[in-house]
Design a protein around this motif. Sequence first.
Motif, PDB file in Angstrom:
ATOM      1  N   TRP A  75      30.418  45.919 -61.093  1.00 51.03           N
ATOM      2  CA  TRP A  75      29.921  45.196 -59.920  1.00 51.03           C
ATOM      3  C   TRP A  75      28.703  44.345 -60.246  1.00 51.03           C
ATOM      4  CZ3 TRP A  75      31.537  45.115 -54.635  1.00 51.03           C
ATOM      5  CH2 TRP A  75      32.768  45.737 -54.421  1.00 51.03           C
ATOM      6  N   THR A  76      27.802  44.820 -61.078  1.00 48.72           N
ATOM      7  CA  THR A  76      26.634  44.004 -61.415  1.00 48.72           C
ATOM      8  C   THR A  76      27.033  42.822 -62.297  1.00 48.72           C
ATOM      9  OG1 THR A  76      26.057  45.514 -63.230  1.00 48.72           O
ATOM     10  CG2 THR A  76      24.892  45.806 -61.139  1.00 48.72           C
ATOM     11  N   THR A  77      28.010  43.015 -63.156  1.00 47.78           N
ATOM     12  CA  THR A  77      28.505  41.911 -63.988  1.00 47.78           C
ATOM     13  C   THR A  77      29.091  40.820 -63.100  1.00 47.78           C
ATOM     14  OG1 THR A  77      28.950  43.417 -65.821  1.00 47.78           O
ATOM     15  CG2 THR A  77      30.086  41.288 -65.854  1.00 47.78           C
ATOM     16  N   LYS A  78      29.889  41.222 -62.124  1.00 46.53           N
ATOM     17  CA  LYS A  78      30.496  40.254 -61.212  1.00 46.53           C
ATOM     18  C   LYS A  78      29.421  39.586 -60.346  1.00 46.53           C
ATOM     19  CE  LYS A  78      34.187  39.748 -57.910  1.00 46.53           C
ATOM     20  NZ  LYS A  78      35.576  40.048 -57.791  1.00 46.53           N
ATOM     21  N   ALA A  79      28.493  40.369 -59.820  1.00 40.64           N
ATOM     22  CA  ALA A  79      27.433  39.820 -58.956  1.00 40.64           C
ATOM     23  C   ALA A  79      26.499  38.896 -59.726  1.00 40.64           C
ATOM     24  CB  ALA A  79      26.640  40.954 -58.322  1.00 40.64           C
ATOM     25  N   PRO A  84      21.800  35.736 -60.643  1.00 39.50           N
ATOM     26  CA  PRO A  84      21.368  36.107 -61.997  1.00 39.50           C
ATOM     27  C   PRO A  84      20.446  37.323 -62.054  1.00 39.50           C
ATOM     28  CG  PRO A  84      21.283  33.740 -61.714  1.00 39.50           C
ATOM     29  CD  PRO A  84      21.586  34.315 -60.371  1.00 39.50           C
ATOM     30  N   SER A  85      19.684  37.580 -61.008  1.00 40.46           N
ATOM     31  CA  SER A  85      18.779  38.737 -61.018  1.00 40.46           C
ATOM     32  C   SER A  85      19.533  40.065 -61.022  1.00 40.46           C
ATOM     33  CB  SER A  85      17.839  38.690 -59.813  1.00 40.46           C
ATOM     34  OG  SER A  85      18.573  38.806 -58.609  1.00 40.46           O
ATOM     35  N   MET A  86      20.824  40.035 -60.716  1.00 36.87           N
ATOM     36  CA  MET A  86      21.643  41.256 -60.706  1.00 36.87           C
ATOM     37  C   MET A  86      22.112  41.649 -62.110  1.00 36.87           C
ATOM     38  SD  MET A  86      21.961  42.407 -57.584  1.00 36.87           S
ATOM     39  CE  MET A  86      23.321  43.513 -57.814  1.00 36.87           C
TER      40      MET A  86
END
Length: 135
Positions: A75-79, A84-86
């Motif tokens: 999920w963080t890769t997709k977000a 970019p802060s994710m």
Amino acid sequence: MDFFAGTQFVFGNTITSFDVELMPKLHQLRIACSLVRSLNIPPNFTGVWRYLFRAYHCPAFVQWAPSDQEIVIAWTTKAASETPSMKLSFDEKKRLIKSEPCFSFSMPTQELTWKFSSTMIQNCEGAMRHFEKCI
């Protein structure tokens, strides 16, 4: 309004391919929002929690569910593509990958667990076949 009142799954008392698609996504959303943004499903959303309870007590769902670490990384890769802060740092990702897998199948309160366990699902026999088809 309780969308799942009177039924065990979305379209009745038998698991369907829609449930097989929805259960993992709802679980992943729960974990990602909780761990990444500290957002949780409110305990008074009893219909959602009852649905997750049924998923968490279905052997096929538990067997095929990804670890919390896998969910956060995905999920963080997709977000990160939109925010970019994710993006996780290399060290954060490495720590998640190397850590002992964690599986969050808990309920927010003991009261909800007790309430839902009195109406435990009975129709998970076909769930394994549905989940295997989706993999």
